[in-house]
Design a protein around this motif. Structure first.
Motif, PDB file in Angstrom:
ATOM      1  N   THR A   1       0.844  -1.208   0.000  1.00  9.92           N
ATOM      2  CA  THR A   1       0.000   0.000   0.000  1.00  9.92           C
ATOM      3  C   THR A   1       0.874   1.251   0.000  1.00  9.92           C
ATOM      4  O   THR A   1       0.607   2.200  -0.745  1.00  9.92           O
ATOM      5  CB  THR A   1      -0.956  -0.016   1.203  1.00  9.92           C
ATOM      6  OG1 THR A   1      -1.592  -1.296   1.251  1.00  9.92           O
ATOM      7  CG2 THR A   1      -2.018   1.058   1.079  1.00  9.92           C
TER       8      THR A   1
ATOM      9  N   ARG B   1      -6.263   3.932   6.221  1.00  6.93           N
ATOM     10  CA  ARG B   1      -5.115   3.045   6.411  1.00  6.93           C
ATOM     11  C   ARG B   1      -5.338   2.142   7.626  1.00  6.93           C
ATOM     12  O   ARG B   1      -5.833   2.574   8.651  1.00  6.93           O
ATOM     13  CB  ARG B   1      -3.828   3.850   6.577  1.00  6.93           C
ATOM     14  CG  ARG B   1      -3.436   4.683   5.351  1.00  6.93           C
ATOM     15  CD  ARG B   1      -3.264   3.819   4.110  1.00  6.93           C
ATOM     16  NE  ARG B   1      -2.350   2.725   4.268  1.00  6.93           N
ATOM     17  CZ  ARG B   1      -1.032   2.783   4.030  1.00  6.93           C
ATOM     18  NH1 ARG B   1      -0.488   3.901   3.634  1.00  6.93           N
ATOM     19  NH2 ARG B   1      -0.288   1.713   4.180  1.00  6.93           N
ATOM     20  N   GLY B   2      -4.953   0.893   7.440  1.00  4.90           N
ATOM     21  CA  GLY B   2      -5.145  -0.077   8.516  1.00  4.90           C
ATOM     22  C   GLY B   2      -6.565  -0.630   8.572  1.00  4.90           C
ATOM     23  O   GLY B   2      -6.927  -1.357   9.495  1.00  4.90           O
TER      24      GLY B   2
ATOM     25  N   GLU C   1      -4.978  -5.359  -2.075  1.00  2.00           N
ATOM     26  CA  GLU C   1      -5.725  -6.446  -1.443  1.00  2.00           C
ATOM     27  C   GLU C   1      -6.219  -7.460  -2.491  1.00  2.00           C
ATOM     28  O   GLU C   1      -6.325  -8.645  -2.232  1.00  2.00           O
ATOM     29  CB  GLU C   1      -6.921  -5.891  -0.656  1.00  2.00           C
ATOM     30  CG  GLU C   1      -6.604  -5.501   0.794  1.00  2.00           C
ATOM     31  CD  GLU C   1      -5.729  -4.272   0.957  1.00  2.00           C
ATOM     32  OE1 GLU C   1      -5.554  -3.520  -0.024  1.00  2.00           O
ATOM     33  OE2 GLU C   1      -5.208  -4.052   2.064  1.00  2.00           O
TER      34      GLU C   1
HETATM   35  N1  ASP Z   1      -3.468  -2.295   3.108  1.00  2.00           N
HETATM   36  C1  ASP Z   1      -4.080  -1.256   3.871  1.00  2.00           C
HETATM   37  C2  ASP Z   1      -3.025  -0.430   4.568  1.00  2.00           C
HETATM   38  O1  ASP Z   1      -1.845  -0.721   4.486  1.00  2.00           O
HETATM   39  C3  ASP Z   1      -5.085  -1.792   4.829  1.00  2.00           C
HETATM   40  C4  ASP Z   1      -4.525  -2.644   5.945  1.00  2.00           C
HETATM   41  O2  ASP Z   1      -3.401  -3.076   5.931  1.00  2.00           O
HETATM   42  O3  ASP Z   1      -5.269  -2.906   6.907  1.00  2.00           O
HETATM   43  O4  ASP Z   1      -3.342   0.527   5.202  1.00  2.00           O
END
Ligand code: ASP
Ligand code: MG
Length: 600
Positions: free
Chosen positions: A47, A150-151, A74
């Motif tokens: 990402t 993010r996340g 994803e």
């Molecule tokens: N790939 C996304 C990010 O790095 C979502 C995640 O990792 O949860 O933010």
């Protein structure tokens, strides 16, 4: 058959080997007789790489195209994961956010989930497949791809677990679990076996390193048990569930926010509607406020302090000056501050947690600027240069490194059994749309009042390290259980502290304070037995600036004066006159559309 959701973060699917290992876990779980939904993040730093690529093309990528781009990370990993499962001889199907029916609002790059349709996943599960869902993504009503911030894969996992009424949501990650504090700062931090949702939410800044805090809000709202586990080993990790460990430790963990700034409005009128004016202005400018502290007024004027992110200080000062231009009073501020908090359910029933924390700070000559509490949390605002030292000392002081882990992790109660009786699936299906509609909206889950407390206030205390410790040690030695603690910023070198104790304990409190206060010539103690405390409890309170504004608006409109305020991550509490408590409860419940005005 029960469903388990297993989420794998970026580092747990970084390369082919780790993808295989994750696939293996899912296959083993399926072979143990459960249905498995995997939620997968983008691989490793994927990402970040995509964000970097976009930055090479433009400084101002449009959010819609950012989402189109980021969602590919994803999509890559779910396909690879499905192939890995196939190689292990099991059936699996990868699905994008759109294909699982994760419907969100249209706010690109930080979308909120509105609903999830479970039919396709259920059909696949019933056909014996492992479902592999792309985390972090959804679609808006026009089928534009959106991402959750993010996340956000953690939030996808908790949401799918809620929608599917899963027995458990496992979060596989690259750490052993949730620690008593940030192990990068305190090497002796230990893993926590079990933590309640409220503790985890109160530990927000600590939890944030491990999990997206919106996912905890989700889990709490829909009572999904979350187990944070290492993906590289077999450790049991940390269980995040409705109940704390038994017995609940006095202190479960220690969180800190390194950079905060304080703004105080000094000498504003102590009248109904004043807090409303201030908070409406803050909410109009969308400034998220962290701690809010107001101690009881003196001679018709009150002082309010709040903390904001350092980046928001300039904006906040402008708002504060507009407010005082109108209301009178003056503005003070201070940057380079840190917030240190201890959190634990056990402090509800133990005297002396505050005394111990303040004592440790005093021994290290750390001055406390502001104190605010909830039933399970005590937060202090201190100088930033003392933050690391304070965290280490308090962690040592509560012996968190030596703590023997609580309650062995015996089986996880299923979501439905925790709610009482197990519902049958058809009932669940019917219920699912309404249950999930606007599932990420702010929820004020409860508003309650307490008229069994009395207030004790000490003013004109010397503003030195150790004063709060002296006061609360005396109170704890008297066996008196303190509920709210409020210390606002010191003025002219004089500090003030208010706290509430059970109504019957006021006389005793004043008695035990005599000795320590002898050492403070000017100190003055007063008390008020005619108070009522109202608490607005919810999740997502801090990310929604308008909650404070709405509360103070409702109280102001009803002509109710706010005497004191304190806050935590999940609660805002105010103290009003006892004879206005019932009216205040009605006003607040009406304002937040909570049914029934009866005292609960
Ligand atoms: N790939 C996304 C990010 O790095 C979502 C995640 O990792 O949860 O933010
Ligand atoms: Mg991640």
């Amino acid at each position: 058959m029960s469903i388990v959701v297993q989420k794998f973060g970026g580092t747990s699917v970084a390369d082919a080997e780790r993808i295989r290992r994750a696939a293996q876990k899912a296959v083993e779980t399926k072979q143990s007789g459960r249905q498995v939904v995997m939620v997968v993040s983008a691989r490793g730093k994927k990402t970040d790489e995509l964000v970097g690529l976009a930055a090479e093309i433009t400084d101002r990528p449009r959010p819609r195209e950012m989402d189109m781009l980021l969602s590919t990370g994803e999509q890559e990993s779910v396909a690879l994961m499905a192939m890995a499962v196939h190689e292990l001889g099991e059936e699996a199907i990868s699905l994008t956010g759109a294909q699982i029916g994760v419907r969100t609002d249209g706010s690109h790059t930080q979308a909120r989930i509105i609903s999830i349709s479970t039919q396709r996943m259920k059909d696949a599960l019933d056909a014996g497949q492992i479902v592999i869902a792309a985390g972090f993504q959804g679609v808006d009503e026009d089928f534009n791809i959106t991402t959750l911030g993010r996340g956000g894969s953690d939030t996808t996992a908790a949401a799918l677990a809620a929608a599917l009424d899963a027995e458990l949501c496992e979060i596989y990650t690259d750490v052993e679990g949730v620690f008593t504090t940030d192990p990068r700062l305190v090497s002796s931090a230990t893993k926590i076996e079990r933590v309640s949702y409220d503790e985890m939410l109160e530990l927000a800044s600590l939890g944030a390193g491990v999990m997206h805090s919106r996912s905890i809000e989700f889990a709490k709202k829909y009572r999904v048990s979350l187990q944070v586990k290492p993906s590289y080993a077999d450790g049991p990790g940390t269980l995040i569930s409705p109940e704390p460990a038994d017995p609940a430790p006095m202190v479960t963990g220690l969180a800190f926010v390194r950079t905060e700034a304080r703004v105080s409005l000094i000498g504003i009128p102590d009248q109904p509607g004043v807090m409303n004016r201030i908070f409406s202005l803050l909410s109009d400018k969308r400034i998220p406020v962290d701690m809010v502290v107001q101690n009881v007024g003196v001679a018709g004027t009150a002082n309010v302090s709040f903390t904001v992110a350092e980046d928001d200080l300039e904006k906040t000062l402008t708002v504060a000056e507009t407010a005082t231009d109108n209301l009178g009073g003056s503005v003070q501020h201070n940057a380079k501050l840190s917030k240190v908090s201890v959190v634990g359910h056990g402090m509800q029933t133990h005297t002396g947690v505050a005394a111990q924390m303040f004592g440790v700070l005093a021994e290290n000559a750390i001055n406390i600027h502001i104190v605010t509490t909830s039933e399970i949390k005590i937060s202090v605002l201190i100088d930033q240069e003392r933050c690391d030292m304070a965290v280490k000392a308090v962690h040592d002081g509560f012996q968190l490194a030596q703590r023997i882990d609580q309650a062995p992790n015996v089986g996880v109660p299923s979501v439905s059994s925790m709610n009482g009786t197990r519902r049958d699936t058809s009932e669940l299906e019917a219920d699912i749309v309404s249950r999930l509609s606007g599932m990420e909206e702010i929820v004020v889950s409860d508003i309650y009042s307490d008229i069994d407390q009395s207030r004790v206030t000490i003013t004109q205390l010397d503003d030195n390290p150790g004063v709060a410790a002296e006061v609360f040690s005396a109170v704890a030695e008297g066996g008196i259980l303190v509920d709210m603690i409020i210390q606002n910023v010191a003025l002219d070198g004089k500090a003030n502290i208010s706290f509430t104790v059970p109504a019957g304990d006021v006389a005793k409190t004043i008695e035990v304070l005599k000795a320590p206060l002898q050492r403070h010539d000017d100190a003055h103690v007063s008390c008020d037995e005619n108070i009522g405390k109202l608490s607005v409890v919810g999740i997502g309170l801090r990310s929604h600036t308008d909650v404070g504004a709405r509360m103070f608006h409702a109280l102001g409109d009803s002509g109710i004066n706010v005497q004191m305020v304190n806050t935590s991550e999940i609660k805002v509490s105010v103290v009003v006159a006892a004879n206005q408590t019932a009216a205040a409860l009605t006003a607040l419940r009406t304002s937040f559309n909570l049914p029934g005005n009866e005292d609960i």
